[in-house]
Structures are given as C-alpha cells and as structure tokens.
Scaffold this motif. Structure first.
Motif, PDB file in Angstrom:
ATOM      1  N   ILE A   1      -0.059  -0.768 -12.653  1.00 14.74           N
ATOM      2  CA  ILE A   1       1.064  -1.734 -12.114  1.00 14.74           C
ATOM      3  C   ILE A   1       0.845  -3.076 -13.026  1.00 14.74           C
ATOM      4  N   LYS A   2       2.219  -3.470 -13.425  1.00 13.79           N
ATOM      5  CA  LYS A   2       2.225  -4.409 -14.490  1.00 13.79           C
ATOM      6  C   LYS A   2       2.104  -5.757 -13.677  1.00 13.79           C
ATOM      7  N   SER A   3       2.944  -5.995 -12.438  1.00 11.86           N
ATOM      8  CA  SER A   3       3.128  -7.192 -11.737  1.00 11.86           C
ATOM      9  C   SER A   3       3.138  -6.798 -10.043  1.00 11.86           C
ATOM     10  N   GLN A   4       1.928  -6.958  -9.602  1.00  6.99           N
ATOM     11  CA  GLN A   4       2.130  -6.485  -8.223  1.00  6.99           C
ATOM     12  C   GLN A   4       2.606  -7.883  -7.500  1.00  6.99           C
ATOM     13  N   GLY A   5       2.569  -8.904  -7.793  1.00  6.71           N
ATOM     14  CA  GLY A   5       3.271 -10.172  -7.218  1.00  6.71           C
ATOM     15  C   GLY A   5       4.920  -9.893  -7.073  1.00  6.71           C
TER      16      GLY A   5
ATOM     17  N   LEU B   1       6.351  -7.013  -7.283  1.00  6.82           N
ATOM     18  CA  LEU B   1       6.511  -5.942  -6.242  1.00  6.82           C
ATOM     19  C   LEU B   1       6.519  -6.283  -4.883  1.00  6.82           C
ATOM     20  N   GLU B   2       5.285  -7.011  -4.630  1.00  6.01           N
ATOM     21  CA  GLU B   2       5.371  -8.044  -3.301  1.00  6.01           C
ATOM     22  C   GLU B   2       6.469  -8.635  -2.898  1.00  6.01           C
ATOM     23  N   SER B   3       6.926  -9.448  -3.817  1.00  7.43           N
ATOM     24  CA  SER B   3       8.014 -10.205  -3.572  1.00  7.43           C
ATOM     25  C   SER B   3       9.275  -9.445  -3.358  1.00  7.43           C
ATOM     26  N   VAL B   4       9.543  -8.242  -4.049  1.00  4.28           N
ATOM     27  CA  VAL B   4      10.849  -7.515  -3.719  1.00  4.28           C
ATOM     28  C   VAL B   4      10.529  -6.922  -2.107  1.00  4.28           C
ATOM     29  N   LEU B   5       9.271  -6.399  -1.781  1.00  3.59           N
ATOM     30  CA  LEU B   5       9.054  -5.818  -0.570  1.00  3.59           C
ATOM     31  C   LEU B   5       9.394  -6.790   0.598  1.00  3.59           C
ATOM     32  N   TYR B   6       8.881  -7.979   0.212  1.00  4.39           N
ATOM     33  CA  TYR B   6       8.979  -9.089   1.148  1.00  4.39           C
ATOM     34  C   TYR B   6      10.240  -9.658   1.487  1.00  4.39           C
ATOM     35  N   HIS B   7      10.959  -9.776   0.324  1.00  2.71           N
ATOM     36  CA  HIS B   7      12.437 -10.676   0.466  1.00  2.71           C
ATOM     37  C   HIS B   7      13.576  -9.670   0.852  1.00  2.71           C
ATOM     38  N   ILE B   8      13.494  -8.126   1.144  1.00  4.79           N
ATOM     39  CA  ILE B   8      14.159  -7.478   1.607  1.00  4.79           C
ATOM     40  C   ILE B   8      14.452  -7.792   3.046  1.00  4.79           C
TER      41      ILE B   8
ATOM     42  N   GLY C   1      12.768  -4.230 -12.516  1.00  6.19           N
ATOM     43  CA  GLY C   1      11.796  -5.181 -12.514  1.00  6.19           C
ATOM     44  C   GLY C   1      10.569  -4.779 -13.191  1.00  6.19           C
ATOM     45  N   HIS C   2      10.454  -3.556 -13.520  1.00  6.68           N
ATOM     46  CA  HIS C   2       9.427  -3.236 -14.386  1.00  6.68           C
ATOM     47  C   HIS C   2       8.051  -3.607 -13.476  1.00  6.68           C
ATOM     48  N   CYS C   3       7.865  -3.280 -12.482  1.00  4.34           N
ATOM     49  CA  CYS C   3       6.611  -3.830 -11.940  1.00  4.34           C
ATOM     50  C   CYS C   3       5.517  -2.799 -12.298  1.00  4.34           C
ATOM     51  N   PHE C   4       5.814  -1.542 -12.519  1.00  2.00           N
ATOM     52  CA  PHE C   4       4.889  -0.533 -13.011  1.00  2.00           C
ATOM     53  C   PHE C   4       4.887  -0.223 -14.451  1.00  2.00           C
ATOM     54  N   ASN C   5       3.756   0.334 -15.058  1.00  2.00           N
ATOM     55  CA  ASN C   5       3.782   0.742 -16.549  1.00  2.00           C
ATOM     56  C   ASN C   5       4.707   1.643 -16.708  1.00  2.00           C
ATOM     57  N   ASP C   6       4.908   2.843 -15.670  1.00  2.00           N
ATOM     58  CA  ASP C   6       5.662   3.737 -16.076  1.00  2.00           C
ATOM     59  C   ASP C   6       6.444   4.283 -14.632  1.00  2.00           C
ATOM     60  N   GLY C   7       7.400   4.841 -14.502  1.00  2.00           N
ATOM     61  CA  GLY C   7       8.057   5.584 -13.400  1.00  2.00           C
ATOM     62  C   GLY C   7       8.732   4.621 -12.414  1.00  2.00           C
TER      63      GLY C   7
ATOM     64  N   LYS D   1       0.819  -1.081  -0.120  1.00  2.00           N
ATOM     65  CA  LYS D   1       0.092   0.176  -0.001  1.00  2.00           C
ATOM     66  C   LYS D   1       0.921   1.315  -0.108  1.00  2.00           C
ATOM     67  N   GLN D   2       1.887   1.248   0.709  1.00  2.00           N
ATOM     68  CA  GLN D   2       2.689   2.313   0.852  1.00  2.00           C
ATOM     69  C   GLN D   2       3.510   2.495  -0.396  1.00  2.00           C
ATOM     70  N   ALA D   3       4.031   1.329  -1.089  1.00  2.00           N
ATOM     71  CA  ALA D   3       4.700   1.537  -2.324  1.00  2.00           C
ATOM     72  C   ALA D   3       3.776   2.124  -3.459  1.00  2.00           C
ATOM     73  N   MET D   4       2.584   1.521  -3.482  1.00  2.00           N
ATOM     74  CA  MET D   4       1.696   2.041  -4.356  1.00  2.00           C
ATOM     75  C   MET D   4       1.563   3.758  -4.212  1.00  2.00           C
ATOM     76  N   HIS D   5       1.276   4.047  -2.839  1.00  2.00           N
ATOM     77  CA  HIS D   5       1.192   5.362  -2.700  1.00  2.00           C
ATOM     78  C   HIS D   5       2.569   6.196  -3.345  1.00  2.00           C
ATOM     79  N   ILE D   6       3.607   5.836  -2.859  1.00  2.00           N
ATOM     80  CA  ILE D   6       4.652   6.270  -3.376  1.00  2.00           C
ATOM     81  C   ILE D   6       4.786   6.564  -4.890  1.00  2.00           C
ATOM     82  N   HIS D   7       4.437   5.490  -5.347  1.00  2.00           N
ATOM     83  CA  HIS D   7       4.582   5.570  -7.096  1.00  2.00           C
ATOM     84  C   HIS D   7       3.358   6.540  -7.530  1.00  2.00           C
ATOM     85  N   ASP D   8       2.221   6.229  -7.116  1.00  2.00           N
ATOM     86  CA  ASP D   8       1.026   7.296  -7.517  1.00  2.00           C
ATOM     87  C   ASP D   8       1.264   8.818  -7.362  1.00  2.00           C
TER      88      ASP D   8
END
Length: 165
Positions: free
Chosen positions: A28-32, A34-41, A64-70, A9-16
């Motif tokens: 978002i292209k790949s929420q899974g 992004l969630e994996s990155v946030l979890y694994h760190i 990883g290009h989780c998002f369409n842009d940015g 939720k925070q990652a999406m807020h920052i992106h938006d």
C-alpha cells in the motif's frame, strides 16, 4: 436502512485476494488516503445517495493510487463488496462486467467522476444505459487518443470478484 461499509482490514483483504488471483505488486502506498476514502463515503453530507457513495469509492480508489498495483481491480472489488454488503446482490454481476471496461477509462481520464456517477446510477436503476448516456460514453471514448499499448484489459468476470468475499 443503515449501510454497511468496508473498513481498512476488509479493503486490504480484498486487495490482497485480487493480487493472489491475478498477480501484481503487493503493498500500500497511502493507507491514510484509503482510510479517508472509506471514512468519507459514510458522510451523508458529502455523499447523500447510495450511488454517490459507490461512485466516490470506485473513483477515489481507482484514481488515488493507494496501492502499489491493482487500483482499478480493487476499485471494482470494493464496489462489488459495497453492493453485496448492502443487499444489492442482483446488481453485482452487471456492475463488475461494466466496470471492467469503465475502470480503465476512468484511470485514463476519459470518464470523469460526473459521468461515472451517471453510469453507476444507470446500472442500478435501468435495465441498460439510456440512449443519451450511451452517446456520452461513446463521445468520451471516441475523443480519447489511441493507446500505444494494444493490449486489452483482462475480462475477469463476476466470479473473479465475488469469490473474494
């Protein structure tokens, strides 16, 4: 010290917020992924040091290009959030200023994850890059083919990213 990590939720807020401020295609292209990155760190077996966690966060979101842009901008924003959330406010401006240039080189496969780790480690521990690291960066940049696009990346500056939070 227990580290604080961004959730989806925070990652999406920052992106938006980044897209609101600087434009771009939403979504978002790949929420899974992004969630994996946030979890694994948060896994100390994979990323035992703070610098390892920050490096993986920035690198994985950038590449990883989780998002369409940015993706590059979001990698910087999430890195700044991670620093701020964990009491490393003193490094945020320096991180943002340096990463605005480095993020482009990472996306263009000029700077790999190992060199990014060295750069981030230096940002957090030295007043400026040591001579050996400066030479590595210069060599990588010099070896890159010139771009057909003469545009330079925008220099949003620290206020742009810190105003996201």
């Amino acid at each position: 010290m227990e580290l604080i990590y961004a959730d989806i939720k925070q990652a999406m807020h920052i992106h938006d917020k980044i897209l609101d401020l600087s434009g771009g295609r939403r979504g978002i292209k790949s929420q899974g992924e992004l969630e994996s990155v946030l979890y694994h760190i948060s896994n100390d077996d994979y990323y035992p040091e703070f610098e390892d966690k920050l490096t993986h966060l920035v690198f994985a979101v950038n590449k990883g290009h989780c998002f369409n842009d940015g993706n590059k901008r979001t990698s910087i924003g999430l890195g700044a959030f991670f620093l701020l959330a964990n009491g490393l406010d003193a490094f945020v401006d320096k991180f943002i200023i340096e990463m605005e240039n480095i993020a482009v080189a990472v996306a263009d496969n000029i700077i790999d994850k190992d060199l990014l780790r060295e750069i981030i480690g230096s940002l957090l521990s030295e007043p400026e890059y040591n001579e050996a690291l400066k030479l590595k960066i210069i060599e990588r940049l010099a070896s890159a083919l010139p771009s057909d696009d003469p545009a330079t990346p925008p220099n949003h500056g620290p206020a742009f990213y810190t105003d996201l939070l």
